[in-house]
Design an enzyme around this catalytic site. Structure first.
Site, short mmCIF file in Angstrom:
data_model
loop_
_atom_site.label_atom_id
_atom_site.label_comp_id
_atom_site.label_asym_id
_atom_site.label_seq_id
_atom_site.Cartn_x
_atom_site.Cartn_y
_atom_site.Cartn_z
N HIS A 68 0.85 -1.18 0.00
CA HIS A 68 0.00 0.00 0.00
C HIS A 68 0.89 1.24 0.00
O HIS A 68 1.78 1.34 0.82
CB HIS A 68 -0.87 -0.02 1.26
CG HIS A 68 -2.05 0.86 1.13
ND1 HIS A 68 -1.95 2.21 1.01
CD2 HIS A 68 -3.37 0.58 1.10
CE1 HIS A 68 -3.16 2.72 0.91
NE2 HIS A 68 -4.04 1.75 0.95
N TYR A 198 -7.60 10.63 4.12
CA TYR A 198 -7.62 11.55 5.26
C TYR A 198 -8.51 12.72 4.86
O TYR A 198 -8.13 13.51 3.99
CB TYR A 198 -6.22 12.06 5.57
CG TYR A 198 -5.26 11.01 6.07
CD1 TYR A 198 -5.40 10.44 7.33
CD2 TYR A 198 -4.19 10.59 5.27
CE1 TYR A 198 -4.52 9.48 7.79
CE2 TYR A 198 -3.28 9.62 5.73
CZ TYR A 198 -3.46 9.08 6.98
OH TYR A 198 -2.59 8.13 7.44
N PRO A 290 -3.20 6.51 17.43
CA PRO A 290 -3.18 5.78 16.15
C PRO A 290 -3.09 6.70 14.93
O PRO A 290 -3.20 6.23 13.80
CB PRO A 290 -4.50 4.99 16.16
CG PRO A 290 -5.36 5.67 17.15
CD PRO A 290 -4.49 6.40 18.11
N LYS A 294 1.68 3.74 14.23
CA LYS A 294 3.05 3.33 14.59
C LYS A 294 3.09 2.26 15.69
O LYS A 294 4.13 1.63 15.89
CB LYS A 294 3.85 4.54 15.10
CG LYS A 294 4.01 5.67 14.10
CD LYS A 294 4.96 5.31 13.00
CE LYS A 294 5.26 6.50 12.11
NZ LYS A 294 5.76 6.10 10.80
N TYR A 385 6.34 8.83 7.52
CA TYR A 385 5.08 8.08 7.45
C TYR A 385 5.34 6.57 7.43
O TYR A 385 4.66 5.80 8.09
CB TYR A 385 4.33 8.53 6.20
CG TYR A 385 2.89 8.08 6.12
CD1 TYR A 385 1.98 8.40 7.11
CD2 TYR A 385 2.43 7.38 5.00
CE1 TYR A 385 0.65 8.01 7.03
CE2 TYR A 385 1.11 7.00 4.90
CZ TYR A 385 0.22 7.31 5.92
OH TYR A 385 -1.09 6.93 5.81
P1 RFL Z 1 -1.12 -5.67 22.80
O1 RFL Z 1 -1.36 -5.99 21.36
O2 RFL Z 1 -2.12 -4.86 23.50
O3 RFL Z 1 -0.91 -7.05 23.56
C1 RFL Z 1 -0.82 -7.08 24.96
C2 RFL Z 1 -1.29 -8.45 25.40
O4 RFL Z 1 -1.17 -8.53 26.81
C3 RFL Z 1 -2.33 -9.14 27.36
N1 RFL Z 1 -2.43 -8.70 28.75
C4 RFL Z 1 -2.06 -9.47 29.78
N2 RFL Z 1 -1.60 -10.72 29.84
C5 RFL Z 1 -1.30 -11.22 31.06
N3 RFL Z 1 -1.49 -10.54 32.21
C6 RFL Z 1 -1.97 -9.27 32.20
N4 RFL Z 1 -2.14 -8.59 33.34
C7 RFL Z 1 -2.28 -8.68 30.94
N5 RFL Z 1 -2.76 -7.48 30.56
C8 RFL Z 1 -2.83 -7.51 29.24
C9 RFL Z 1 -3.45 -8.67 26.46
O5 RFL Z 1 -4.58 -9.54 26.52
C10 RFL Z 1 -2.76 -8.69 25.08
O6 RFL Z 1 -2.90 -9.95 24.45
O7 RFL Z 1 0.29 -4.93 23.01
P2 RFL Z 1 1.67 -4.94 22.18
O8 RFL Z 1 2.14 -6.33 21.92
O9 RFL Z 1 2.52 -3.98 22.87
O10 RFL Z 1 1.24 -4.37 20.72
C11 RFL Z 1 0.82 -3.02 20.58
C12 RFL Z 1 -0.20 -2.93 19.45
O11 RFL Z 1 -1.24 -3.85 19.67
C13 RFL Z 1 -0.77 -1.50 19.33
O12 RFL Z 1 0.25 -0.54 19.47
C14 RFL Z 1 -1.45 -1.27 17.97
O13 RFL Z 1 -2.59 -2.08 17.81
C15 RFL Z 1 -1.81 0.21 17.79
N6 RFL Z 1 -2.57 0.44 16.55
C16 RFL Z 1 -1.93 0.48 15.33
N7 RFL Z 1 -0.58 0.30 15.26
C17 RFL Z 1 0.05 0.28 14.05
O14 RFL Z 1 1.28 0.12 14.00
N8 RFL Z 1 -0.64 0.43 12.86
C18 RFL Z 1 -2.00 0.61 12.85
O15 RFL Z 1 -2.60 0.70 11.75
C19 RFL Z 1 -2.70 0.66 14.12
N9 RFL Z 1 -4.04 0.81 14.17
C20 RFL Z 1 -3.96 0.58 16.61
C21 RFL Z 1 -4.68 0.77 15.41
C22 RFL Z 1 -4.66 0.55 17.83
C23 RFL Z 1 -6.03 0.72 17.85
N10 RFL Z 1 -6.68 0.68 19.12
C24 RFL Z 1 -7.59 -0.35 19.45
C25 RFL Z 1 -6.18 1.51 20.16
C26 RFL Z 1 -6.06 0.93 15.42
C27 RFL Z 1 -6.74 0.92 16.66
C28 RFL Z 1 -8.24 1.13 16.64
#
Ligand code: RFL
Length: 388
Positions: A68, A198, A290, A294, A385
């Site tokens: 993309h 956007y 978001p 990143k 970006y």
């Molecule tokens: P995660 O993915 O939140 O995983 C953490 C895991 O820990 C578990 N957990 C526990 N386990 C044991 N004991 C506890 N006390 C615990 N507490 C929590 C959880 O169940 C989970 O499985 O963290 P990690 O690995 O640091 O990854 C971070 C990413 O998930 C996050 O930064 C991204 O999703 C942010 N984000 C995006 N990032 C991108 O790079 N590109 C994107 O296009 C993008 N779009 C987004 C996003 C985040 C979004 N939300 C929901 C805030 C879009 C959205 C809507």
């Protein structure tokens, strides 16, 4: 080695340690079904793909990911497109839903004999400032458990046990509420344009991001404190149609809204990312809005840096890289924070109609115009970006 959380950070770390022969266990609060279906990120930077490829973690991504490289900005003054794969560092994104990446990572880890405990919540990390930290857990039935390791990696997100277990004053937390909220939507509808969209509108920002040929993520700026329930499907599509200026630039493909959550655009960064034997990675280390996609990319990068440093320490008796882990990660985190804030300021009007708000709005329009017309500005944009 005990790893908290089976998200992108925890699972990349776990796979790399297993491959290097470092014993580890992953403790995950949720069940497997939940972990594998949680739709969040989708845009992977080229460097993230390189990291995953380097360690043999990119098979699914190579099969199912799609390149993309175009974003389209829509304003009251018209629209323009930037093909960022031909600008700056000349790299595209790869679109691959986070839940599919997570599924690939945990399938590989389990197939290689990795130890992953679902439905095991970390309650607290004890004695992090000693060489024998331990993790107190409870399973789905409330039964207690105890896990020990030389180190603990807190990859359990912003509300996890790792952050909670840091003694007061052990780390500094830099926090910023950007005062903007988005309704984050996942629609069972094909993408409506072949670009990230956007849209800047007097009624607020709207965003369009492809996820798969059948699903699209949309964002609608909303009042902070809004309840997702106050947005019916009809209202969502009406508002997206207006803000995306569908009458001028093409109708949107409608479909069922399968996820609707309010995301407050906030940042926080912990410093340092180590307290004794406890390390923080991914969202646990720093939350990023978001606006520039990143978060998952930073999580994968931190996991690689941490894994390599742990291997140096545990297998090669070289503690140097581990002592530099925090500073190395923070450099990437702050750069991403800076660009995310720039994006927030590009995409949103300052609230209100006072002199300051109107002044800020004119500056924002000038910023958009510079991005539309200046090749140098476009190169800078593309660099940031897709860079991480
Ligand atoms: P995660 O993915 O939140 O995983 C953490 C895991 O820990 C578990 N957990 C526990 N386990 C044991 N004991 C506890 N006390 C615990 N507490 C929590 C959880 O169940 C989970 O499985 O963290 P990690 O690995 O640091 O990854 C971070 C990413 O998930 C996050 O930064 C991204 O999703 C942010 N984000 C995006 N990032 C991108 O790079 N590109 C994107 O296009 C993008 N779009 C987004 C996003 C985040 C979004 N939300 C929901 C805030 C879009 C959205 C809507």
């Amino acid at each position: 080695m005990v790893i908290l959380g089976a998200g992108p950070a925890g699972l990349v770390l776990a796979n790399l340690l297993l491959d290097a022969g470092v014993g580890c266990v992953v403790l995950e609060r949720a069940d497997r079904e939940h972990v594998q279906t949680r739709a969040r990120a989708g845009f992977l930077a080229a460097n993230t793909v390189r990291v995953l490829e380097r360690h043999g973690l990119a098979d699914g991504l190579r099969r199912g990911g799609r390149e993309h490289s175009v974003c389209e900005f829509r304003t009251g003054d018209g629209r323009f497109r930037l093909d960022y794969s031909g600008l700056g560092r000349g790299e595209p994104h790869t679109v691959y839903p986070q839940q599919e990446l997570v599924t690939d990572l945990l399938t590989r880890f389990l197939a290689a004999g990795g130890d992953l405990r679902f439905a095991t919540e970390a309650v607290a990390v004890h004695d992090p400032d000693t060489t024998q930290p331990w993790v107190e857990t409870r399973d789905a039935d409330g039964r207690p458990g105890r896990w020990t390791g030389r180190y603990v990696a807190g990859c359990d997100g912003r509300h996890g046990a790792a952050r909670r277990s840091l003694p007061p004053g052990a780390v500094r937390i830099h926090r910023r509420d950007h005062g903007v909220s988005w309704l984050g939507l996942l629609a069972e509808a094909p993408p409506s344009l072949d670009a990230v969209g956007y849209a800047m509108h007097e009624r607020g920002f709207a965003g369009h991001m492809a996820r798969t040929p059948e699903t699209t993520r949309y964002y609608l700026q909303c009042e902070p404190g809004t309840s997702p329930a106050s947005w019916s499907e009809e209202r969502i599509w009406d508002e997206l149609t207006v803000r995306m200026r569908a009458a001028d630039y093409g109708a949107l493909h409608h479909g069922r809204i399968v996820q609707s959550t309010v995301v407050d655009l906030e940042s926080d960064v912990l410093e340092p990312l180590r307290h004794g034997s406890l390390f923080l990675a991914g969202d646990a280390a720093g939350l990023i809005s978001p606006s520039a996609a990143k978060g998952a990319n930073l999580a994968v990068l931190a996991a690689e840096i941490l894994a390599e440093a742990l291997v140096d320490d545990l297998r090669n008796a070289d503690p140097g890289p581990l002592s530099r882990y925090s500073a190395r990660c923070l450099a990437h985190i702050w750069r991403a924070q800076e660009f995310s804030l720039w994006m927030i300021r590009l995409l949103h009007r300052a609230p209100g109609q006072d002199d300051e708000a109107l002044f800020q709005e004119q500056l924002r329009r000038a910023r958009v115009e510079s991005l539309r017309t200046s090749r140098t500005h476009q190169d800078w944009f593309a660099d940031n970006y897709v860079g991480i």
